[in-house]
Design a protein around this motif. Structure first.
Motif, mmCIF file in Angstrom:
data_model
loop_
_atom_site.group_PDB
_atom_site.id
_atom_site.type_symbol
_atom_site.label_atom_id
_atom_site.label_comp_id
_atom_site.label_asym_id
_atom_site.label_seq_id
_atom_site.Cartn_x
_atom_site.Cartn_y
_atom_site.Cartn_z
ATOM 1 N N LEU A 75 0.834 -1.211 0.000
ATOM 2 C CA LEU A 75 0.000 0.000 0.000
ATOM 3 C C LEU A 75 0.864 1.255 0.000
ATOM 4 O O LEU A 75 0.606 2.196 -0.755
ATOM 5 C CB LEU A 75 -0.941 0.000 1.207
ATOM 6 C CG LEU A 75 -2.163 -0.897 1.091
ATOM 7 C CD1 LEU A 75 -2.850 -1.039 2.437
ATOM 8 C CD2 LEU A 75 -3.124 -0.364 0.049
ATOM 9 N N LEU A 78 2.516 1.555 -3.449
ATOM 10 C CA LEU A 78 1.598 2.080 -4.457
ATOM 11 C C LEU A 78 1.350 3.568 -4.251
ATOM 12 O O LEU A 78 1.269 4.329 -5.220
ATOM 13 C CB LEU A 78 0.280 1.301 -4.430
ATOM 14 C CG LEU A 78 0.345 -0.117 -4.980
ATOM 15 C CD1 LEU A 78 -0.936 -0.878 -4.661
ATOM 16 C CD2 LEU A 78 0.613 -0.118 -6.476
ATOM 17 N N TYR A 79 1.239 3.977 -3.002
ATOM 18 C CA TYR A 79 1.037 5.391 -2.694
ATOM 19 C C TYR A 79 2.209 6.224 -3.227
ATOM 20 O O TYR A 79 2.019 7.310 -3.769
ATOM 21 C CB TYR A 79 0.891 5.579 -1.184
ATOM 22 C CG TYR A 79 0.688 7.010 -0.768
ATOM 23 C CD1 TYR A 79 -0.553 7.625 -0.898
ATOM 24 C CD2 TYR A 79 1.750 7.761 -0.255
ATOM 25 C CE1 TYR A 79 -0.740 8.945 -0.535
ATOM 26 C CE2 TYR A 79 1.571 9.081 0.121
ATOM 27 C CZ TYR A 79 0.322 9.670 -0.025
ATOM 28 O OH TYR A 79 0.158 10.981 0.337
ATOM 29 N N LYS A 80 3.423 5.670 -3.098
ATOM 30 C CA LYS A 80 4.614 6.399 -3.541
ATOM 31 C C LYS A 80 4.721 6.442 -5.067
ATOM 32 O O LYS A 80 5.050 7.478 -5.637
ATOM 33 C CB LYS A 80 5.865 5.750 -2.950
ATOM 34 C CG LYS A 80 7.139 6.475 -3.292
ATOM 35 C CD LYS A 80 8.336 5.850 -2.619
ATOM 36 C CE LYS A 80 9.600 6.604 -2.985
ATOM 37 N NZ LYS A 80 10.776 6.012 -2.377
ATOM 38 N N PRO A 83 0.961 8.364 -6.860
ATOM 39 C CA PRO A 83 0.305 9.345 -6.000
ATOM 40 C C PRO A 83 -1.004 9.818 -6.635
ATOM 41 O O PRO A 83 -1.085 10.023 -7.832
ATOM 42 C CB PRO A 83 1.323 10.489 -5.919
ATOM 43 C CG PRO A 83 2.243 10.297 -7.063
ATOM 44 C CD PRO A 83 2.216 8.846 -7.414
ATOM 45 N N ASP A 86 -5.201 6.500 -5.359
ATOM 46 C CA ASP A 86 -5.664 5.655 -4.260
ATOM 47 C C ASP A 86 -6.937 4.877 -4.579
ATOM 48 O O ASP A 86 -7.177 3.827 -4.006
ATOM 49 C CB ASP A 86 -5.821 6.449 -2.967
ATOM 50 C CG ASP A 86 -6.663 7.690 -3.116
ATOM 51 O OD1 ASP A 86 -6.702 8.259 -4.218
ATOM 52 O OD2 ASP A 86 -7.275 8.095 -2.119
ATOM 53 N N LYS A 87 -7.752 5.356 -5.519
ATOM 54 C CA LYS A 87 -8.966 4.614 -5.862
ATOM 55 C C LYS A 87 -8.648 3.329 -6.623
ATOM 56 O O LYS A 87 -9.500 2.464 -6.762
ATOM 57 C CB LYS A 87 -9.927 5.485 -6.658
ATOM 58 C CG LYS A 87 -9.364 6.069 -7.920
ATOM 59 C CD LYS A 87 -10.360 7.018 -8.558
ATOM 60 C CE LYS A 87 -9.623 8.284 -8.944
ATOM 61 N NZ LYS A 87 -10.496 9.372 -9.235
ATOM 62 N N TYR A 89 -5.704 1.408 -5.812
ATOM 63 C CA TYR A 89 -4.781 0.575 -5.036
ATOM 64 C C TYR A 89 -5.342 -0.809 -4.734
ATOM 65 O O TYR A 89 -4.648 -1.819 -4.902
ATOM 66 C CB TYR A 89 -4.366 1.247 -3.729
ATOM 67 C CG TYR A 89 -3.601 2.541 -3.887
ATOM 68 C CD1 TYR A 89 -3.044 2.917 -5.104
ATOM 69 C CD2 TYR A 89 -3.445 3.402 -2.820
ATOM 70 C CE1 TYR A 89 -2.358 4.108 -5.242
ATOM 71 C CE2 TYR A 89 -2.746 4.596 -2.948
ATOM 72 C CZ TYR A 89 -2.212 4.943 -4.166
ATOM 73 O OH TYR A 89 -1.526 6.126 -4.297
#
Length: 156
Positions: A75, A78-80, A83, A86-87, A89
């Motif tokens: 998580l 993926l955030y990194k 960016p 998030d919808k 991930y």
């Protein structure tokens, strides 16, 4: 629905891997037949060479050389690298882990001869492309483009 249950099991560390089955008095051998590690969900989805290849292929798509080593790290990873995405991930994690799980089950229970770990990548991509139909049109277009880029990297 089965993917939602699978994801819930994954986040609860309740996927029926050998270590979890052993807790339920399963008499089988909990050691991975390929690498002699204990078969845990973390091993299967993140540290096993097949899983590292799958996550590495996703990383290559966006120019990242390191791979996540756990569900929670995936998580953050993926955030990194995505960016603002998030919808997507959970769809990405579900697709990748489900692709690995399906290939593992075919090899384990159907005596399937997995010729390449990229079978899991392509299985994951096919699921993600199918699930893209659940998204709004603009998000669907972005998500499909990303998945198609992943397929291109995997098959190049």
């Amino acid at each position: 629905m089965k993917i939602k249950i699978f994801l819930w099991q994954l986040f609860q560390n309740a996927v029926p891997t050998c270590d979890n089955m052993r807790c339920r008095n399963w008499p089988g051998n909990p050691v991975c037949s390929f690498c002699n590690n204990i078969k845990t969900a973390n091993h299967l989805f993140f540290s096993y060479p097949l899983a590292r290849t799958v996550w590495g292929t996703l990383g290559l798509t966006v120019g990242v050389s390191h791979c996540p080593r756990s569900l929670w790290q995936s998580l953050a990873w993926l955030y990194k690298i995505f960016p603002g995405g998030d919808k997507f991930y959970m769809m990405i994690i579900a697709g990748i882990c489900w692709g690995i799980w399906c290939l593992r089950n075919k090899v384990t229970f159907d005596n399937h001869d997995a010729r390449t770990p990229l079978e899991a990548v392509l299985t994951a991509c096919s699921f993600m492309l199918y699930w893209a139909g659940l998204l709004k049109e603009d998000d669907r277009t972005k998500f499909k483009a990303g998945v198609k880029r992943l397929v291109h990297v995997a098959t190049a």
